[in-house]
Scaffold this active site. Structure first.
Site, short mmCIF file in Angstrom:
data_model
loop_
_atom_site.label_atom_id
_atom_site.label_comp_id
_atom_site.label_asym_id
_atom_site.label_seq_id
_atom_site.Cartn_x
_atom_site.Cartn_y
_atom_site.Cartn_z
N PRO A 1 0.30 -0.85 -0.23
CA PRO A 1 0.33 0.51 0.13
C PRO A 1 0.89 0.94 -0.14
O PRO A 1 2.05 1.72 0.48
CB PRO A 1 -0.83 -0.21 1.51
N GLU A 2 0.18 1.85 -1.03
CA GLU A 2 1.35 3.21 -0.84
C GLU A 2 0.42 4.72 -0.45
O GLU A 2 -0.94 3.76 0.25
CB GLU A 2 2.01 3.82 -2.33
#
Ligand SMILES: [Zn+2]
Length: 276
Positions: free
Chosen positions: A2-3
């Site tokens: 996840p960014e």
């Protein structure tokens, strides 16, 4: 992994379901993630109402009267809102923590356990001063994030611009994927020395960073309903990339082959014709 866009979409997904709701208790089945989950967390937040869900960098900040829960999704973490009936079935081994509300459960699932759930008491001061948060760069959607800031903070630095972006001390949230994509859109070569990029090019880069992240968030927004399903297996959404993970494929602008190089042990993708 996840960014920032995934974390922001998570924030938008869970916020309407838990804001103004009272936490009944916290069930911690795995006391050690990346760091230990504070012991007695349930007693600290039980009976407290969630007032806000915010994000700083890739940290989610769930605010209650007594302080803030700081949540990081690590490499594989997800947060999902489930109906309370979910408590009746046996959790799987990756479902480490449940924050239990009257009608719903906020469930943290993380197969690789690099995520974190921490507590910052209001007595300890503003959460922005937490050791994990205080050194972070500016938010990409903040008015403080400007080309001038990037220009000023990179003068005299020979570090490659891609590395300067990933460091996160100028601007947060530009992870490996978004660094490659933003540099392509701004037509800047990823290995160019950050200190030798003109202000006018930083104008293009700042805009490219905001656009790239905003598009990813918008794309994630169309999957918001997944945050209230019981299916925790869905992968993260993806943009249609210009360069990322496209080594050898034709550039969508000029047709030349996309190249891949390694910078700081991370792969970088760029077009040798469009970027200089
Ligand atoms: Zn090209």
């Amino acid at each position: 992994m996840p960014e920032l866009p995934e974390v922001e979409v998570t924030r938008r997904g869970i916020s309407p379901h838990i804001t103004e709701q009272v936490i009944e208790r916290v069930d911690v089945r795995t006391p050690m993630l990346r760091w230990p989950i504070p012991s007695g967390l349930s007693a600290l937040v039980g009976g407290q109402r969630v007032t806000r869900v915010e994000r700083r960098g890739k940290y989610l900040l769930i605010e209650v009267g007594a302080g803030w829960l700081i949540v990081h999704l690590g490499m594989t973490g997800t947060l999902r809102v489930l109906p309370r009936a979910a408590l009746e079935r046996l959790p799987d081994k990756h479902e480490h923590v449940d924050i239990v509300f009257g009608q719903t459960v906020l469930r943290f699932r993380d197969p690789r356990r690099f995520g974190a759930i921490l507590w910052h008491a209001r007595d300890a001061g503003d959460v922005a001063d937490h050791p994990l948060l205080r050194a972070l760069g500016v938010e990409p959607f903040s008015p403080d994030f400007t080309a001038q800031l990037m220009f000023d903070r990179t003068r005299g630095r020979s570090v490659a611009i891609k590395q300067a972006l990933l460091a996160g001390d100028i601007v947060v949230g530009v992870g490996n994927i978004y660094a490659s994509e933003s540099l392509f859109r701004a037509r800047i070569h990823p290995a160019r020395a950050a200190g030798r990029i003109a202000l006018s090019r930083y104008v293009a880069l700042a805009e490219a960073i905001r656009d790239t992240l905003a598009e990813a968030i918008a794309k994630g927004g169309s999957t918001l309903r997944d945050f209230v399903s019981s299916d925790g297996s869905r992968g993260y959404f993806q943009l249609d990339y210009f360069v990322y993970d496209r080594a050898g494929e034709p550039c969508k602008v000029c047709g030349n082959a996309i190249r891949q190089i390694v910078q700081g042990q991370r792969s970088t993708f760029y077009c040798p014709h469009c970027q200089h």
